[in-house]
Design a protein around this motif. Sequence first.
Motif, PDB file in Angstrom:
ATOM      1  N   LEU A 116       0.809  -1.212   0.000  1.00  0.00           N
ATOM      2  CA  LEU A 116       0.000   0.000   0.000  1.00  0.00           C
ATOM      3  C   LEU A 116       0.843   1.263   0.000  1.00  0.00           C
ATOM      4  CD1 LEU A 116      -2.892  -1.104   2.364  1.00  0.00           C
ATOM      5  CD2 LEU A 116      -3.074  -0.534  -0.060  1.00  0.00           C
ATOM      6  N   LEU A 117       1.976   1.232   0.681  1.00  0.00           N
ATOM      7  CA  LEU A 117       2.872   2.382   0.638  1.00  0.00           C
ATOM      8  C   LEU A 117       3.322   2.650  -0.791  1.00  0.00           C
ATOM      9  CD1 LEU A 117       5.063   1.799   3.832  1.00  0.00           C
ATOM     10  CD2 LEU A 117       3.439   3.669   3.450  1.00  0.00           C
ATOM     11  N   THR A 118       3.585   1.569  -1.524  1.00  0.00           N
ATOM     12  CA  THR A 118       3.958   1.709  -2.934  1.00  0.00           C
ATOM     13  C   THR A 118       2.779   2.231  -3.746  1.00  0.00           C
ATOM     14  OG1 THR A 118       5.570  -0.088  -2.755  1.00  0.00           O
ATOM     15  CG2 THR A 118       4.800   0.487  -4.969  1.00  0.00           C
ATOM     16  N   LEU A 119       1.601   1.675  -3.498  1.00  0.00           N
ATOM     17  CA  LEU A 119       0.403   2.056  -4.252  1.00  0.00           C
ATOM     18  C   LEU A 119       0.112   3.547  -4.137  1.00  0.00           C
ATOM     19  CD1 LEU A 119      -2.171   1.199  -5.875  1.00  0.00           C
ATOM     20  CD2 LEU A 119      -3.308   0.967  -3.653  1.00  0.00           C
ATOM     21  N   VAL A 120       0.201   4.094  -2.927  1.00  0.00           N
ATOM     22  CA  VAL A 120      -0.150   5.504  -2.722  1.00  0.00           C
ATOM     23  C   VAL A 120       1.062   6.427  -2.839  1.00  0.00           C
ATOM     24  CG1 VAL A 120      -2.116   4.886  -1.281  1.00  0.00           C
ATOM     25  CG2 VAL A 120       0.089   5.404  -0.193  1.00  0.00           C
ATOM     26  N   THR A 139      -3.698  12.674   3.017  1.00  0.00           N
ATOM     27  CA  THR A 139      -4.874  12.077   2.378  1.00  0.00           C
ATOM     28  C   THR A 139      -4.530  10.723   1.771  1.00  0.00           C
ATOM     29  OG1 THR A 139      -5.917  14.214   1.910  1.00  0.00           O
ATOM     30  CG2 THR A 139      -6.559  12.364   0.513  1.00  0.00           C
ATOM     31  N   ARG A 140      -3.369  10.640   1.122  1.00  0.00           N
ATOM     32  CA  ARG A 140      -2.965   9.358   0.525  1.00  0.00           C
ATOM     33  C   ARG A 140      -2.702   8.299   1.593  1.00  0.00           C
ATOM     34  NH1 ARG A 140       1.951  10.225  -2.625  1.00  0.00           N
ATOM     35  NH2 ARG A 140       2.062  12.434  -2.071  1.00  0.00           N
ATOM     36  N   LEU A 141      -2.138   8.697   2.727  1.00  0.00           N
ATOM     37  CA  LEU A 141      -1.916   7.753   3.816  1.00  0.00           C
ATOM     38  C   LEU A 141      -3.249   7.273   4.385  1.00  0.00           C
ATOM     39  CD1 LEU A 141      -0.166   6.221   5.831  1.00  0.00           C
ATOM     40  CD2 LEU A 141       0.009   8.329   7.182  1.00  0.00           C
ATOM     41  N   ALA A 142      -4.192   8.181   4.567  1.00  0.00           N
ATOM     42  CA  ALA A 142      -5.512   7.791   5.064  1.00  0.00           C
ATOM     43  C   ALA A 142      -6.204   6.837   4.086  1.00  0.00           C
ATOM     44  CB  ALA A 142      -6.371   9.032   5.301  1.00  0.00           C
ATOM     45  N   LEU A 143      -5.994   7.042   2.798  1.00  0.00           N
ATOM     46  CA  LEU A 143      -6.550   6.117   1.806  1.00  0.00           C
ATOM     47  C   LEU A 143      -5.911   4.745   1.952  1.00  0.00           C
ATOM     48  CD1 LEU A 143      -8.310   5.572  -0.692  1.00  0.00           C
ATOM     49  CD2 LEU A 143      -6.400   6.364  -2.109  1.00  0.00           C
ATOM     50  N   ALA A 144      -4.610   4.690   2.183  1.00  0.00           N
ATOM     51  CA  ALA A 144      -3.937   3.407   2.395  1.00  0.00           C
ATOM     52  C   ALA A 144      -4.527   2.668   3.587  1.00  0.00           C
ATOM     53  CB  ALA A 144      -2.436   3.630   2.593  1.00  0.00           C
ATOM     54  N   VAL A 145      -4.827   3.396   4.654  1.00  0.00           N
ATOM     55  CA  VAL A 145      -5.463   2.779   5.824  1.00  0.00           C
ATOM     56  C   VAL A 145      -6.809   2.177   5.429  1.00  0.00           C
ATOM     57  CG1 VAL A 145      -6.466   3.221   8.098  1.00  0.00           C
ATOM     58  CG2 VAL A 145      -4.282   4.281   7.481  1.00  0.00           C
ATOM     59  N   ALA A 146      -7.591   2.914   4.649  1.00  0.00           N
ATOM     60  CA  ALA A 146      -8.912   2.433   4.233  1.00  0.00           C
ATOM     61  C   ALA A 146      -8.818   1.185   3.362  1.00  0.00           C
ATOM     62  CB  ALA A 146      -9.647   3.538   3.474  1.00  0.00           C
ATOM     63  N   LEU A 147      -7.705   1.034   2.642  1.00  0.00           N
ATOM     64  CA  LEU A 147      -7.562  -0.089   1.701  1.00  0.00           C
ATOM     65  C   LEU A 147      -6.915  -1.322   2.320  1.00  0.00           C
ATOM     66  CD1 LEU A 147      -6.307   1.885  -1.450  1.00  0.00           C
ATOM     67  CD2 LEU A 147      -8.612   1.027  -1.010  1.00  0.00           C
ATOM     68  N   LEU A 148      -6.532  -1.263   3.598  1.00  0.00           N
ATOM     69  CA  LEU A 148      -5.768  -2.348   4.206  1.00  0.00           C
ATOM     70  C   LEU A 148      -6.408  -3.716   4.026  1.00  0.00           C
ATOM     71  CD1 LEU A 148      -4.403  -0.767   7.498  1.00  0.00           C
ATOM     72  CD2 LEU A 148      -3.050  -2.013   5.803  1.00  0.00           C
ATOM     73  N   GLY A 149      -7.697  -3.811   4.284  1.00  0.00           N
ATOM     74  CA  GLY A 149      -8.354  -5.113   4.212  1.00  0.00           C
ATOM     75  C   GLY A 149      -8.924  -5.461   2.856  1.00  0.00           C
ATOM     76  N   SER A 150      -8.500  -4.755   1.810  1.00  0.00           N
ATOM     77  CA  SER A 150      -9.012  -4.966   0.441  1.00  0.00           C
ATOM     78  C   SER A 150     -10.540  -4.968   0.411  1.00  0.00           C
ATOM     79  CB  SER A 150      -8.472  -6.276  -0.140  1.00  0.00           C
ATOM     80  OG  SER A 150      -7.065  -6.277  -0.159  1.00  0.00           O
ATOM     81  N   PRO A 151     -11.181  -3.948   0.989  1.00  0.00           N
ATOM     82  CA  PRO A 151     -12.646  -3.936   1.070  1.00  0.00           C
ATOM     83  C   PRO A 151     -13.287  -3.670  -0.286  1.00  0.00           C
ATOM     84  CG  PRO A 151     -11.792  -1.856   1.827  1.00  0.00           C
ATOM     85  CD  PRO A 151     -10.592  -2.727   1.577  1.00  0.00           C
ATOM     86  N   PRO A 152     -14.423  -4.300  -0.566  1.00  0.00           N
ATOM     87  CA  PRO A 152     -15.118  -4.026  -1.832  1.00  0.00           C
ATOM     88  C   PRO A 152     -15.833  -2.679  -1.824  1.00  0.00           C
ATOM     89  CG  PRO A 152     -16.356  -5.594  -0.515  1.00  0.00           C
ATOM     90  CD  PRO A 152     -15.063  -5.390   0.203  1.00  0.00           C
TER      91      PRO A 152
END
Length: 315
Positions: A116-120, A139-152
């Motif tokens: 995720l660090l790479t992604l954002v 904002t990008r770090l907060a997005l990485a947090v939201a994506l941690l569990g690969s939520p749909p």
Amino acid sequence: MSARPLAFAAGGLTKTFDTVTAVEDVSFVVPAGKVAALVGPHGAGKSTVLRMLLGLLTPTSGTASVGGPGSGIRAGRQVVGAMLVPRGLHPARRVEAQLRVYACAAGVSASRVEELLTLVGLTEASGRRIGTLSEGMQTRLALAVALLGSPPLLVLDDPAAGLDIGETAWLNDYLRGHARRGGTVLLTSRTLSTVLPIADELIVLDRGHIAFQGSPARLRRSHPDRLLVKASSPIALATTLAAQGFTDAVMRPDGRLAVAETSLSQLESAASTARVQLTEITPEHIHPDQVLAALTHTGPPAPAYPGPAAYRTYR
């Protein structure tokens, strides 16, 4: 063809704080695989709606559901990834450490953190303290947090805040890709211009009420670009245009005729038929945020939800 299952649904949502009604009778649905945007000025009720959908606020009346029956959500997985305002990031913590704290709580592997660090685009900033980051990086770090569990399902409050043009383009590409992969996004924005490139559905809020709901194409049809025409007889021109099916022509106070949904050649043909001389034709392009201003009120915003502590995190 069967209808898409619903990822988000709001029915008559109303929220009152003391004597102030922040949201009143808001209803909408977001099918799976779509990107929907709640749009409106500060105080319109956008964040309050998100928090009711997430169960962080109890509605005064109405219903809110996420990932309901038939949505295809598998039991046991993280269903929703949320990025709210404030972002829930501690300014003294380092970027990677902040992400690992949430990863541990969510039972996510360390490899996912690196991914995720790479992604954002925060790999090089992984050792920096969050308080030293720009708003866009936070904002990008907060997005990485939201994506941690690969939520749909993604619920993103003002996800473009602080992003530059390149970062915004990357975010739009990512969110459209998420929808193409079957995911669903519900986001908020204070501007229409920010969300038009990605939104399938718009819900414009004004002081807690829905001012517009529909597709970007439908919104454009109700607020079209026009040709402003000076003519020797604008009334004769308007009459001829109406007879030819171009009925959206408005006389401006300065005497010009504002004609929608017609081309220059069609306008010239109508003028020839009406035996009217055209002396000036000026395109009038309507900026999306002019449309938003026309749909909403200006003035002091209504109070929103009571603000949480600055570093409280939401799960």
